[in-house]
Design a protein around this motif. Sequence first.
Motif, PDB file in Angstrom:
ATOM      1  N   ARG A 140      -8.553  -5.142  -6.974  1.00 37.24           N
ATOM      2  CA  ARG A 140      -9.145  -5.673  -5.735  1.00 37.24           C
ATOM      3  C   ARG A 140      -9.932  -6.959  -5.982  1.00 37.24           C
ATOM      4  NH1 ARG A 140     -12.448  -1.336  -2.428  1.00 37.24           N
ATOM      5  NH2 ARG A 140     -13.659  -1.408  -4.366  1.00 37.24           N
ATOM      6  N   GLU A 187      -4.638  -3.570  -1.126  1.00 37.12           N
ATOM      7  CA  GLU A 187      -6.096  -3.544  -1.012  1.00 37.12           C
ATOM      8  C   GLU A 187      -6.579  -2.228  -0.407  1.00 37.12           C
ATOM      9  OE1 GLU A 187      -9.735  -6.384   0.528  1.00 37.12           O
ATOM     10  OE2 GLU A 187      -7.737  -6.653   1.391  1.00 37.12           O
ATOM     11  N   GLU A 188      -5.874  -1.736   0.605  1.00 38.62           N
ATOM     12  CA  GLU A 188      -6.273  -0.473   1.237  1.00 38.62           C
ATOM     13  C   GLU A 188      -6.067   0.713   0.300  1.00 38.62           C
ATOM     14  OE1 GLU A 188      -7.780   0.463   4.327  1.00 38.62           O
ATOM     15  OE2 GLU A 188      -8.373  -1.595   3.868  1.00 38.62           O
ATOM     16  N   ARG A 243      -9.093   0.573  -1.853  1.00 39.50           N
ATOM     17  CA  ARG A 243     -10.317   0.933  -1.139  1.00 39.50           C
ATOM     18  C   ARG A 243     -10.398   2.434  -0.914  1.00 39.50           C
ATOM     19  NH1 ARG A 243     -12.398   1.614   3.942  1.00 39.50           N
ATOM     20  NH2 ARG A 243     -10.375   1.441   4.983  1.00 39.50           N
ATOM     21  N   ARG A 244      -9.253   3.058  -0.561  1.00 39.53           N
ATOM     22  CA  ARG A 244      -9.246   4.489  -0.251  1.00 39.53           C
ATOM     23  C   ARG A 244      -8.914   5.348  -1.472  1.00 39.53           C
ATOM     24  NH1 ARG A 244      -6.485   4.943   5.771  1.00 39.53           N
ATOM     25  NH2 ARG A 244      -7.043   2.853   6.500  1.00 39.53           N
ATOM     26  N   HIS A 258      -1.171   5.033   2.236  1.00 37.60           N
ATOM     27  CA  HIS A 258      -2.633   5.159   2.321  1.00 37.60           C
ATOM     28  C   HIS A 258      -3.072   5.657   3.693  1.00 37.60           C
ATOM     29  CE1 HIS A 258      -2.183   0.953   3.858  1.00 37.60           C
ATOM     30  NE2 HIS A 258      -3.170   1.328   4.673  1.00 37.60           N
ATOM     31  N   THR A 259      -2.185   5.641   4.687  1.00 33.04           N
ATOM     32  CA  THR A 259      -2.524   6.133   6.030  1.00 33.04           C
ATOM     33  C   THR A 259      -2.099   7.579   6.249  1.00 33.04           C
ATOM     34  OG1 THR A 259      -0.412   5.477   7.074  1.00 33.04           O
ATOM     35  CG2 THR A 259      -2.145   3.790   6.917  1.00 33.04           C
TER      36      THR A 259
END
Length: 506
Positions: A414, A443-444, A447-448, A492-493
């Motif tokens: 990141r 990036e997500e 982050r997650r 990631h979702t």
Amino acid sequence: MGEKVAAETFDLSDRHQYRIKLQECLAGLGRLLEERRFDRPKNLMGLEIELNLAGPDGMPRMMNAEVLERIASRDFQTELGMFNLEVNIAPHRLGGRVLDRLAEELRTGLGYAHRKAIEVDAGIVMIGILPTLSRQDLVSANLSDADRYTLLNDQIVAARGESFSLDIEGVERLTCTFASIAPEAACTSVQLHLQVTPGKFASVWNAAQAVAAAQVAVGANAPFLFGRELWRESRPPLFLQSTDTRPPELQAQGVRPRSWFGERWISSAYELFEENLRYFPALIPLREDEDPLAVLDAGGVPQLGELTLHNGTVYRWNRPVYGIADGVPHLRVENRVLPAGPTVTDVIANAAFYYGVVRALAEEARPVWSRLPFEAAARNFDAACRHGIEARLEWPRRGRYGGTAQVAAVDLVRDELLPLAAAGLDAWGVEPADRDLYLGVIEERCRRRVNGASWQTATYHRALERGLERDAALAATTRRYSELMHAGEPVHTWPVGLPEPALPRR
């Protein structure tokens, strides 16, 4: 190994004659490099994805011949196992909206293939290792019906001289033996190709080696094999052990495995092909009629068939490739570290990250490989495979003091690598909208702290908590994965866990 070969046996002189021919091919490659005969830069990239076939129950289907007959497209081919397919995307020029175009091509092609597979009670699953595979699925009888796979299996088994031992210790430990290379078929990957000039080759290959661990950390998607939870990316240890021609005595002597990360930074592509000849005996000593040096003397371009065939049986995670297009030779770096899936968006995001960061690192004035010991890059790769998104990697410190430090992979990606990837994609001329969309996926994930492997394991453990037995939990996880994969939103979702069963109507 993509060429069709006729199954045959080899006599005592074949390997000696093949070794001579390999040396002639290597000399031919050296002349091509000296004479600067290679193609000029075209910024070309290519993409291959290995796929699994599974039914509505999540179990593997050994029917690639039937599915390929229905697909009826040259873009789709067999792979090692009967439950495997491979899709090849034609080369594209890096730039503009190439990432969105690739995504659309893949969605269209995979959607069509999936519909055709459903007609015979199968389906396409894009995943690093299918969690529902059993030991009984990975036997020689389930190798694809093609001479080249039979020949490859026979020669690796003969070179090994005994059963293959799998021993992988991760969250759990798996130990078992096999009489063939069939377990290799469990490994399904994405292969990213980048055509480069000879002068740029070493920088690109070194850069690809340096970031291989970061690729795996954010992209891991193979945590299960034979009902055991192993490494977050279990393909590399599985591939190494299922193709290992070394009995234990040769392993103890330090003989190199055919699947390996490498052992040093390089200064030319020639070094990698020369290493192949120096370290690895020929598996398939099939000779061509071509005299490569005579072809060169006549002003032609040699195919170097023996060199390319031998190169195809040395399984580097970043492999050099010699090819010819429109009568002109070229070199490519083939990046093989990524697992397939989870979704088309995730695959293209992984590709965007790779092509961007490699371009930027290859052009740095003070390259990372001058500051990072190769042994550290190899350790990083191992750590990323073991721990995935939670890995910690060794990386050069920024600033005047130098040296290296341990850093969380997600922070490295990141804070340092994603800005480099953005700059690299800009240098390729990729549209900012494409750049931001696909690097935003990476990036997500950081982050997650979510990737395909973390989602699979979390969902599997939720299934166990609901009372499912191990095999049922793996099958349910696979079915849910397939459902979300085809829905297409990036991993990631994805909601963790299985959907709640519908309540009966009153």
